[in-house]
Design an enzyme around this catalytic site. Structure first.
Site, short mmCIF file in Angstrom:
data_model
loop_
_atom_site.label_atom_id
_atom_site.label_comp_id
_atom_site.label_asym_id
_atom_site.label_seq_id
_atom_site.Cartn_x
_atom_site.Cartn_y
_atom_site.Cartn_z
N ASP A 134 2.83 -7.15 3.63
CA ASP A 134 1.77 -7.53 2.70
C ASP A 134 2.21 -7.49 1.24
OD1 ASP A 134 1.86 -4.75 2.66
OD2 ASP A 134 -0.18 -4.47 3.37
N GLN A 173 -10.20 5.68 -2.17
CA GLN A 173 -10.80 5.27 -0.91
C GLN A 173 -11.24 6.49 -0.09
OE1 GLN A 173 -7.73 2.89 0.89
NE2 GLN A 173 -8.02 1.17 -0.50
#
Length: 483
Positions: free
Chosen positions: A235, A302
């Site tokens: 990614d 997160q």
């Protein structure tokens, strides 16, 4: 022609559709989004790969329902993790997450077999406990005995849909088993972890055709006719392709679960200085090298949101942080204790308590602590990047989900004393799509693709306000961590 990027990160996945308009340029829209994460299965933190396959099929069904009858598809995910399959092509066990604790002592164990500085000279890959080479050192020996092939996560998903066995090179480079100079498997390193080279499929470059979607395997789904292309399947590699940098005087931060700070180089750097700084030489497209430093990233925020049962959105946490005093705590965000704690808030508070610092209590104070220290870490690593590469960096491109965090972007510009340009926030999906488009001759070069990204994307500039506050914070940060 229609293109679909299947972009899966550690916390979520998405299918992004793109097509060209009559006026020129491309238009993107999200077809399907789903959650991802690891789960505790039989004593290990594992990914649910079967669930990812189902979500991809659901997304492709939605694409067909939206009138996409034929398309190209590329898949990217995170690096290092793998699937072992037997001779029938069946999974031997669930894919174990890089955040599992099985590799806690792996680097020390490996050092008993092989010098770490020699490992770095060979591969140029940053020492991290979860690199594939260290995972394999701790892999179940019975699983390895049964295994016919090892496939990284995006390659396994591609295999499920096309039947093609391959390892795409941008992701394969994260395994720390490829030789940086020869660009081949390093047989000495494979031997050091008892891996037979036959376990590894051929390594291919991004942009090659993988094959057609095997419709007959998925008769319960109404799917478009699709051709899969091997994109930059790591990614970060896709995110760098999707970064609209012009010339050579820029660096990037791919800001997501991890923050990857680095630059593009024509050749790798695996000297002692790079080894001491723990930079990594991951492969990019067109023979390039992504010279980067892994930084813990938005994972911390997160986890703060998660342990509060998502009482606050990321935007709300940023707004709360903006009201707090700056630089009240100094923490090493790359400390292994933050890799996968049970409670991130308590872990940060314990760190501050143990180091005799003011303990952040409120959600805003916790978030401010994270953002300040991310920016401080960025600044230190950017200085090292300039020194090691000799490049004069004039602009910092910040792409990925973190590009939406205006507070962190401004703190980063201030602390790094550099212009920060943000966007696209979906840089990984954009880079995935760009490789597909180059493979099908829609773009003649990466430079042409990046020029179009600039034209299509709403980019935002954050100019530095490098005051005495930032200077003093940098001095104190350096003193504490001797960086």
């Amino acid at each position: 022609m229609d293109y679909i990027a299947i972009d899966i990160g550690a916390s979520s996945g998405r299918l992004i559709h793109a097509h060209f308009t009559e006026l020129g340029g491309y238009v993107m829209n999200e077809i399907h989004r789903f959650k991802n994460g690891f789960h505790f299965i039989e004593g290990k933190e594992c990914w649910n790969i079967s669930a990812l396959v189902v979500e991809i099929l659901r997304g492709l069904e939605k694409a067909k329902q939206q009138g996409i009858a034929e398309c190209y598809i590329g898949i990217d995910t995170w690096g290092v993790d793998y699937c072992l399959i037997d001779k029938k092509g069946e999974l031997i066990s669930e894919a174990i997450s890089y955040r599992d604790k099985r590799t806690q002592s792996a680097i020390q164990d490996f050092e008993n077999k092989f010098p770490l500085d020699e490992l770095y000279k060979k591969t140029g890959i940053q020492l991290q406990t979860f690199n594939t080479i260290f995972q394999l050192l701790n892999e179940d020996k019975e699983h390895l005995r049964k295994a016919d092939k090892l496939l990284l996560i995006p390659d396994y998903l591609g295999y499920i849909f096309t039947g093609t066995l391959m390892l795409e090179q941008t992701n394969a480079s994260t395994m720390q088993l490829l030789n940086l100079k020869t660009r081949q498997w390093d047989l000495e390193l494979l031997k050091s972890v008892n891996i037979n080279p036959d376990l590894l499929p051929p390594v291919v470059e991004a942009g090659q055709i993988m094959g057609k979607l095997q419709q007959e395997k998925f008769k319960n789904y109404d799917l478009p006719e699709a051709t899969f292309i091997s994109v930059a399947s790591h990614d970060t590699a896709s995110a760098v392709v999707g970064t609209p940098g012009i010339g050579e005087d820029w660096a990037f931060i791919s800001s997501g679960t991890w923050s990857l700070l680095g630059t593009e180089l024509p050749e790798g750097i695996s000297n002692e200085e790079a080894f001491e700084a723990n930079f990594t030489n991951e492969w990019g497209i067109n023979g390039s090298i992504r010279f980067i430093k892994n930084i813990m990233g938005m994972w911390l925020i997160q986890e703060v949101a998660r342990v509060q049962d998502y009482q606050y959105s990321y935007e709300e946490l940023s707004n709360l942080a903006a009201k707090e005093r700056a630089f009240q705590q100094f923490i090493d965000i790359n400390d292994a204790r933050f890799l996968n704690p049970e409670n991130m808030i308590e872990e940060i508070q314990s760190y501050c308590r143990e180091s005799n610092q003011l303990v952040p209590e409120t959600p805003g104070q916790i978030a401010r602590c994270i953002y300040d220290n991310l920016a401080l870490c960025y600044s230190i690593e950017l200085e090292k990047l300039k020194k090691i590469t000799g490049k004069k960096i004039k602009k910092l491109h910040l792409v990925g989900g973190g590009a939406n965090n205006k507070l962190l972007n401004q703190i980063t510009a201030n602390v790094c004393n550099i212009i920060v340009e943000t966007g696209p926030s979906e840089a990984t999906a954009v880079g995935n799509l760009m490789v597909q488009m180059m493979a099908t001759q829609r773009y003649e070069s990466l430079a042409a693709a990046r020029e179009d990204i600039q034209n299509v994307t709403e980019l935002k500039l954050f100019r530095p306000s490098h005051t005495l506050i930032e200077v003093n914070a940098m001095v104190k940060y350096k003193e504490i961590f001797k960086k």
